[in-house]
Scaffold this active site. Structure first.
Site, short mmCIF file in Angstrom:
data_model
loop_
_atom_site.label_atom_id
_atom_site.label_comp_id
_atom_site.label_asym_id
_atom_site.label_seq_id
_atom_site.Cartn_x
_atom_site.Cartn_y
_atom_site.Cartn_z
CB CYS A 82 -0.87 -0.03 1.26
SG CYS A 82 -1.85 1.45 1.49
NE ARG A 99 -7.48 2.72 1.64
CZ ARG A 99 -6.38 1.98 1.67
NH1 ARG A 99 -5.23 2.50 2.01
NH2 ARG A 99 -6.44 0.70 1.37
#
Ligand code: SF4
Length: 324
Positions: free
Chosen positions: A188, A260
């Protein structure tokens, strides 16, 4: 096809096209690769807050800045697992634990983190951690404990990085990401806009992410949360269209990744967030305490209402495959 050979010229062209054309292109890519009505709901919990020795100029947890943030010691495993259970019951499929450390040390605190990872993994949640720099061996131990993903943001472009942080290098960031990859943990990694960087810096950061041998499976795009007492506290609020442009470009460059919409939601209304979803964002952070680590974030009720208005639904837990 997922490409990892994007040139700066190509990214420039995508990024600078008229906004509506950019959003249309990104929305099309999004629909080709993902169910567009599904948004991954992640819960982020600060398991150890403040007192960090680093000097990231945007961060209220750096010990050297005079902020209102209270230092909190590492939480107990039991407390963390019960918060994770509530997050799961409220619809989260991913649970991320953050500790304000420069790096992981091989000590009792790390042993406790490993127990937390095991406990949260046992609940059937995707477990993520963000703990600072990590060696190959520490990454392996986290993977063995059940860690699914590790967050380590680039923050900004390689060129602008040293304007923001002086206590570690851009290469240190890349090394940790490499160690995470070697351990077979999902990556991530994204960045922050609104730090005073140029459009070229944003494009440069996206290029680093989009030309990694494997794209990060998860790409957080953050707007600077201006924390009183930090060196960047007085910078202007980032315009939503800048976030939309950044998210849309990330979506086109890294089509299989989860993009995101991270920090910055607290200062956006529903319509502004809807533009970000249209541009290809398919993940958010939510929290029962209405904070994102130490800055404000919309609460669960508010997010549920937004999902109802926009016809969105939480993504069910489905472990992503590596994206390239
Ligand atoms: S961003 Fe992380 S490493 Fe940097 S000061 Fe904050 S807690 Fe420390």
């Amino acid at each position: 096809m997922v490409r990892t050979d994007w040139t700066l010229d190509e990214i420039n062209e995508i990024y600078h096209q008229p906004l509506l054309d950019l959003v249309y292109q990104a929305a099309t890519v999004h629909r080709n690769w993902h169910p567009a009505s599904e948004v991954q709901v992640c819960t982020l919990l600060s398991v150890k807050t403040g007192g960090c020795p680093e000097d990231c100029s945007y961060c209220g947890q750096a010990a050297r800045y005079h902020t209102d943030i209270k230092v909190k010691a590492l939480m107990s495993k039991e407390e963390v697992v019960s918060i994770a259970q509530r997050a799961k019951d409220a619809g989260s499929s991913r649970f991320c634990m953050a500790a304000a450390w420069r790096e992981v040390r091989d000590n009792k605190d790390f042993d406790r983190i490993l127990e937390m990872v095991e406990g949260v993994n046992d609940l059937g949640l995707e477990v993520c951690c963000t703990l600072g720099m990590l060696t190959e061996d520490q990454a392996r131990r986290l993977q063995e404990a059940g860690l699914y993903a590790y967050n380590h943001n680039l923050d900004s472009s390689e060129n602008y990085y040293e304007e923001i942080i002086s206590t570690r290098t851009f290469n240190d960031r890349l090394n940790t990401i490499g160690n995470v990859r070697k351990a077979g943990i999902s990556v991530c990694s994204g960045g922050i806009i609104g730090l005073g960087e140029t459009h070229e810096d944003r494009i440069g950061m996206l290029r680093t992410l989009a030309t990694m041998p494997k794209h990060p499976e998860s790409v957080p795009v953050n707007a600077l949360a201006r924390v009183k007492g930090t060196p960047l506290a007085d910078l202007p609020k980032i315009d939503t269209w800048e976030m939309v442009r950044m998210i849309a470009t990330a979506r086109i460059l890294m089509p299989a990744s989860i993009v995101r919409l991270s920090a910055g939601r607290a200062e956006m209304n529903e319509e502004e967030q809807a533009w970000c979803f249209m541009a290809g964002a398919n993940s958010i952070f939510t929290s029962e305490s209405e904070t994102l680590l130490v800055t404000p974030n919309p609460g669960l009720k508010q997010d549920k209402e937004m999902f109802d208005h926009l016809g969105l639904k939480p993504m069910v837990r489905g472990k992503q495959k590596a994206v390239s």
